[in-house]
Design a protein around this motif. Structure first.
Motif, PDB file in Angstrom:
ATOM      1  N   ALA A  49       0.833  -1.207   0.000  1.00 44.88           N
ATOM      2  CA  ALA A  49       0.000   0.000   0.000  1.00 44.88           C
ATOM      3  C   ALA A  49       0.867   1.257   0.000  1.00 44.88           C
ATOM      4  N   LEU A  50       1.943   1.236   0.768  1.00 44.25           N
ATOM      5  CA  LEU A  50       2.861   2.382   0.794  1.00 44.25           C
ATOM      6  C   LEU A  50       3.570   2.550  -0.549  1.00 44.25           C
ATOM      7  N   LEU A  51       3.995   1.443  -1.163  1.00 46.04           N
ATOM      8  CA  LEU A  51       4.691   1.507  -2.448  1.00 46.04           C
ATOM      9  C   LEU A  51       3.767   1.990  -3.560  1.00 46.04           C
ATOM     10  N   LEU A  52       2.510   1.581  -3.525  1.00 45.28           N
ATOM     11  CA  LEU A  52       1.548   2.025  -4.544  1.00 45.28           C
ATOM     12  C   LEU A  52       1.270   3.519  -4.455  1.00 45.28           C
ATOM     13  N   ASN A  53       1.560   4.102  -3.302  1.00 43.64           N
ATOM     14  CA  ASN A  53       1.376   5.536  -3.101  1.00 43.64           C
ATOM     15  C   ASN A  53       2.725   6.195  -2.828  1.00 43.64           C
ATOM     16  N   ASN A  54       3.712   5.801  -3.626  1.00 43.21           N
ATOM     17  CA  ASN A  54       5.096   6.231  -3.448  1.00 43.21           C
ATOM     18  C   ASN A  54       5.190   7.752  -3.357  1.00 43.21           C
ATOM     19  N   GLY A  55       5.732   8.248  -2.211  1.00 44.79           N
ATOM     20  CA  GLY A  55       5.898   9.681  -2.030  1.00 44.79           C
ATOM     21  C   GLY A  55       4.691  10.401  -1.470  1.00 44.79           C
ATOM     22  N   ILE A  56       3.580   9.683  -1.251  1.00 42.67           N
ATOM     23  CA  ILE A  56       2.342  10.296  -0.741  1.00 42.67           C
ATOM     24  C   ILE A  56       2.141   9.884   0.720  1.00 42.67           C
ATOM     25  N   ARG A  57       1.788  10.844   1.572  1.00 46.42           N
ATOM     26  CA  ARG A  57       1.550  10.536   2.980  1.00 46.42           C
ATOM     27  C   ARG A  57       0.209   9.840   3.131  1.00 46.42           C
ATOM     28  N   LEU A  58       0.225   8.695   3.829  1.00 50.51           N
ATOM     29  CA  LEU A  58      -1.002   7.945   4.104  1.00 50.51           C
ATOM     30  C   LEU A  58      -1.238   7.919   5.607  1.00 50.51           C
ATOM     31  N   SER A  59      -2.467   8.229   6.004  1.00 55.99           N
ATOM     32  CA  SER A  59      -2.819   8.167   7.435  1.00 55.99           C
ATOM     33  C   SER A  59      -2.995   6.715   7.850  1.00 55.99           C
ATOM     34  N   ASN A  60      -3.031   6.496   9.174  1.00 59.33           N
ATOM     35  CA  ASN A  60      -3.272   5.135   9.670  1.00 59.33           C
ATOM     36  C   ASN A  60      -4.601   4.594   9.168  1.00 59.33           C
ATOM     37  N   ASP A  61      -5.630   5.436   9.178  1.00 59.21           N
ATOM     38  CA  ASP A  61      -6.959   4.990   8.731  1.00 59.21           C
ATOM     39  C   ASP A  61      -6.945   4.611   7.253  1.00 59.21           C
ATOM     40  N   GLN A  62      -6.208   5.396   6.429  1.00 53.17           N
ATOM     41  CA  GLN A  62      -6.131   5.069   5.010  1.00 53.17           C
ATOM     42  C   GLN A  62      -5.431   3.733   4.783  1.00 53.17           C
ATOM     43  N   LEU A  63      -4.327   3.531   5.483  1.00 51.06           N
ATOM     44  CA  LEU A  63      -3.601   2.275   5.338  1.00 51.06           C
ATOM     45  C   LEU A  63      -4.451   1.085   5.772  1.00 51.06           C
ATOM     46  N   ILE A  64      -5.147   1.243   6.896  1.00 50.14           N
ATOM     47  CA  ILE A  64      -6.007   0.143   7.385  1.00 50.14           C
ATOM     48  C   ILE A  64      -7.101  -0.156   6.371  1.00 50.14           C
ATOM     49  N   GLY A  65      -7.709   0.894   5.794  1.00 47.52           N
ATOM     50  CA  GLY A  65      -8.765   0.697   4.804  1.00 47.52           C
ATOM     51  C   GLY A  65      -8.271   0.012   3.541  1.00 47.52           C
ATOM     52  N   MET A  66      -7.001   0.222   3.183  1.00 46.45           N
ATOM     53  CA  MET A  66      -6.440  -0.413   1.986  1.00 46.45           C
ATOM     54  C   MET A  66      -6.133  -1.894   2.228  1.00 46.45           C
ATOM     55  N   LEU A 101      -2.492 -10.729  -2.462  1.00 45.75           N
ATOM     56  CA  LEU A 101      -3.147  -9.648  -1.713  1.00 45.75           C
ATOM     57  C   LEU A 101      -4.573  -9.511  -2.231  1.00 45.75           C
ATOM     58  N   SER A 102      -5.543  -9.578  -1.326  1.00 50.61           N
ATOM     59  CA  SER A 102      -6.919  -9.811  -1.778  1.00 50.61           C
ATOM     60  C   SER A 102      -7.943  -8.780  -1.342  1.00 50.61           C
ATOM     61  N   SER A 103      -7.558  -7.646  -0.798  1.00 52.00           N
ATOM     62  CA  SER A 103      -8.560  -6.658  -0.412  1.00 52.00           C
ATOM     63  C   SER A 103      -9.152  -5.986  -1.644  1.00 52.00           C
ATOM     64  N   THR A 104     -10.280  -5.285  -1.437  1.00 55.68           N
ATOM     65  CA  THR A 104     -10.925  -4.566  -2.546  1.00 55.68           C
ATOM     66  C   THR A 104      -9.965  -3.551  -3.160  1.00 55.68           C
ATOM     67  N   TYR A 105      -9.187  -2.896  -2.320  1.00 50.94           N
ATOM     68  CA  TYR A 105      -8.236  -1.907  -2.810  1.00 50.94           C
ATOM     69  C   TYR A 105      -7.212  -2.555  -3.732  1.00 50.94           C
ATOM     70  N   PHE A 106      -6.658  -3.690  -3.321  1.00 50.19           N
ATOM     71  CA  PHE A 106      -5.640  -4.348  -4.138  1.00 50.19           C
ATOM     72  C   PHE A 106      -6.235  -4.929  -5.419  1.00 50.19           C
ATOM     73  N   GLU A 107      -7.494  -5.381  -5.373  1.00 51.35           N
ATOM     74  CA  GLU A 107      -8.140  -5.859  -6.603  1.00 51.35           C
ATOM     75  C   GLU A 107      -8.247  -4.720  -7.615  1.00 51.35           C
TER      76      GLU A 107
END
Length: 512
Positions: A33-50, A104-110
Motif C-alpha cells: 500500500a505504501l509503495l503504490l502511493n510512493n511519495g504520498i503521505r497515508l494516514s493510519n486509517d487510510q492504510l487500514i482501509g487499503m 493480496l486480496s482486499s478490494t483496494y488491491f483488486e
C-alpha cells in the motif's frame, strides 16, 4: 548500495542482489500500500482501509506491529510515523513477467491490480505500435482477441509485408468474434483500415532499419562503449585517424542501443545529410529548408541516427531533435558543434590488438610466433583496420609465417603504381590521410620520418623543415587535428609508428 522493490508477483525487495525477507502476507500488504502511493503521505486509517476490507479494532495494533517489522527489515527506508501517518519513497522495479500484487486480496488491491494491468497493457500496445512486428502482434491478438486497436495494427503490419489477403482475413475474424461474443460490428478504426486496404490507399510510415551489420569479431573499446551508452540520447562524436575503427565502433554502439529507439535507425554518409535523413523516412525530393522539415518529421519520434565521416559541421548543427539520438564519426573533432560528447580512438591496446589478430588469423599461427606478432602489430600502431587486412592476408597464405610477413613489411619499397593490392589495403588509411594534407603538412611528416624520432618539439620541427618558427606550431596543430601526430604538452608532439613508417616509405619518392 541499491534498494529495489517489485509489485509484480509477490511483493519483494532486494538490497543490491540479495533478496530481503519481508515477512507474512499482511505485512507485505502494508508495504505494498505504501509503495503504490510512493511519495504520498497515508494516514493510519487510510492504510487500514487499503489492507483490510472489514477491519477489527485490533487492526491499529497490527498496523503498528507490521510497520515496526518493516522498519527493522528495511531500515534504509527511514519509515517514521508523522502526524498519524507514513510516507515512503523508493525505487520500484517492474519486470513485466508476473501478475501484480500476488496473494493480496482486499478490494483496494483488486482495483489496483486492474489499474496496473491496464497500464501495462497500454504500454505494451504502444510498443507494438512503434515496432509493428507481425509475430509479436499475432501473439498479442491471440491473447486479447477483442482489442480492436491491436487487430488494426496487425492488419497494417501484414499489409506492409505484402500479405494483403492475411490482413483482410484478420478483419473478418475480428468481425465474426465481435458479433458472436458481443453482438457488435467492428469499430471505426478497424473498418477504416479494412476500407483503405481494399482501395489500396493504406499509407504506412516508413520505419528505417539502415544500420550496417555489426562485426562478430569486434574487440576492445570497453570504456568508450560504456561512455557512449551513458551519453545517449545526447549526441556522441567519435574522432580518430583513418583506420582507427570509428565506423565500426559507432555501428557497434548503435546496435547495443537501438532497442531504445523504436521509430528506426538511420545510417547516412554524404554531403547532404538532411536530404538523406528525409529520404530514410519516405520524403523524396524535399525542397526548402530540409533541416526544418527533418525536425518536423522527427518531432515526437525516437530515431537513432549515425552520421559517418562528417566533413561539414554546419550540416549537423540543426538536425538534433528531442528524444532522438545521434552518433557522429569524423577524423576531425568539430568543437563548434554544441552539446557533443567526443570520444577519441586510436590504436587498440596491445592486448586487444593481439586478441583481435587472433580472431582474424588462426590463433595457433599467431601463438607460434608471439614476439614477431607483437612487432607486426606495433609497426601498424595497433590500428584495427590494418590488423584485419594483415590477418586476412596471412589467412590467404597458408604457408607463410608471421615472420615472413614482417620481413616483407621491413623491405624497402618504392611506392607507386606497382604497389601490391594487399599492401595498398594495409596502407589505405595513410594513403587517404596523405591525400588530404597540405604540401607543408606532408613535408613535415616526411622530415619527422627521416629523423626517426618518437617525439618532436616545435624548435626541432622548424629546424628540420626549414619553416618559419613563428608559424610552425599552426602546421603542427593542423596535423594533430587529424591525429597524424599526438599532442603531448604545449610544443611537443609524438609521431605514431604507423605514420612514421608510411612517410618514411614515401620520402624517397617525394624528394627525388
Amino acid at each position: 548500495m541499491s534498494l529495489r522493490f517489485s509489485l509484480m508477483g509477490p511483493v519483494r525487495a532486494w538490497r543490491d542482489d540479495e533478496e530481503i525477507d519481508l515477512g507474512p502476507r499482511q505485512q507485505r500488504a502494508v508495504l505494498a500500500a505504501l509503495l503504490l502511493n510512493n511519495g504520498i503521505r497515508l494516514s493510519n486509517d487510510q492504510l487500514i482501509g487499503m489492507v483490510w476490507d472489514d477491519p477489527t479494532p485490533s487492526a491499529v495494533m497490527a498496523l503498528r506491529t507490521y510497520m515496526y517489522k518493516i522498519r527493522k527489515a528495511v531500515p534504509e527506508l527511514d519509515l517514521k510515523s508523522k502526524d498519524g501517518g507514513y510516507t515512503l519513497r523508493a525505487e520500484i522495479f517492474d519486470d513485466c513477467r508476473d501478475e501484480p500484487l500476488e496473494g493480496l486480496s482486499s478490494t483496494y488491491f483488486e482495483a489496483q491490480r486492474v489499474r496496473i494491468g491496464n497500464e501495462r497493457l497500454q504500454c505494451r500496445e504502444a510498443l507494438l505500435e512503434r515496432e509493428m512486428d507481425v509475430l509479436e502482434l499475432q501473439k498479442h491478438v491471440a491473447a486479447f482477441p477483442l482489442r480492436e486497436r491491436t487487430r488494426a495494427l496487425l492488419m497494417q503490419a501484414l499489409y506492409r509485408d505484402g500479405r494483403q489477403a492475411d490482413a483482410l482475413e484478420q478483419f473478418h475474424q475480428a468481425r465474426a468474434l465481435l458479433n458472436e461474443q458481443l453482438g457488435l460490428e467492428p469499430g471505426p478504426e478497424l473498418r477504416e483500415v479494412h476500407a483503405q486496404i481494399l482501395r489500396g490507399e493504406l499509407n504506412l510510415a516508413r520505419r528505417p532499419e539502415q544500420l550496417p551489420p555489426g562485426l562478430p569479431d569486434f574487440t576492445g573499446r570497453t570504456a568508450e562503449i560504456a561512455l557512449a551508452l551513458r551519453t545517449l540520447p545526447r549526441t556522441v562524436g567519435i574522432t580518430g585517424m583513418h583506420g582507427s575503427g570509428k565506423t565500426a565502433l559507432a555501428t557497434h554502439v548503435a546496435h547495443l542501443a537501438k532497442h531504445g529507439y523504436p521509430d528506426g535507425q538511420i545510417f547516412v554518409r554524404g554531403k547532404d545529410i538532411a536530404n538523406e535523413l528525409l529520404r530514410a523516412v519516405g520524403v523524396e525530393n524535399p525542397h526548402g529548408d530540409k533541416a526544418a522539415l527533418w525536425r518536423e518529421k522527427a518531432r515526437g519520434k525516437r530515431f537513432l541516427v549515425v552520421v559517418d565521416d562528417v566533413h561539414d559541421p554546419a550540416q549537423i548543427a540543426e538536425l538534433h531533435t528531442p528524444g532522438s539520438a545521434m552518433i557522429l564519426t569524423s577524423v576531425r573533432r568539430w568543437n563548434e558543434l554544441p552539446s557533443v560528447t567526443w570520444l577519441k580512438v586510436a590504436g587498440l591496446t596491445e592486448a586487444e590488438a593481439n586478441e583481435f589478430f587472433r580472431k582474424v588469423l588462426d590463433p595457433a599461427r599467431a601463438d607460434a610466433e608471439v614476439d614477431v606478432t607483437d612487432e607486426v602489430l606495433a609497426r601498424i600502431s595497433y590500428l584495427p583496420n590494418p590488423i584485419r587486412v594483415l590477418g586476412g592476408k596471412l589467412t590467404g597464405r597458408a604457408n607463410w609465417t608471421v615472420a615472413m610477413l614482417l620481413a616483407q613489411m621491413k623491405r624497402e619499397t618504392q611506392l607507386g603504381d606497382a604497389i601490391p593490392s594487399d599492401c595498398m589495403a594495409v596502407l589505405a588509411p595513410m594513403i587517404k590521410a596523405e591525400q588530404q594534407l597540405t604540401e607543408q603538412g606532408r613535408h613535415l611528416l616526411q622530415c619527422f620520418a627521416r629523423r626517426d624520432a618518437d617525439v618532436i618539439d616545435v624548435c626541432e620541427a622548424a629546424e628540420m623543415s626549414g619553416a618559419d618558427p613563428g608559424s610552425i606550431e599552426y602546421a603542427l596543430e593542423a596535423l594533430a587535428d587529424v591525429h597524424l601526430i599526438e599532442p603531448l604538452v604545449l610544443g611537443r608532439y609524438r609521431l605514431p609508428h604507423f605514420v612514421r613508417m608510411y612517410f618514411g616509405w614515401r620520402a624517397p619518392v617525394l624528394t627525388s
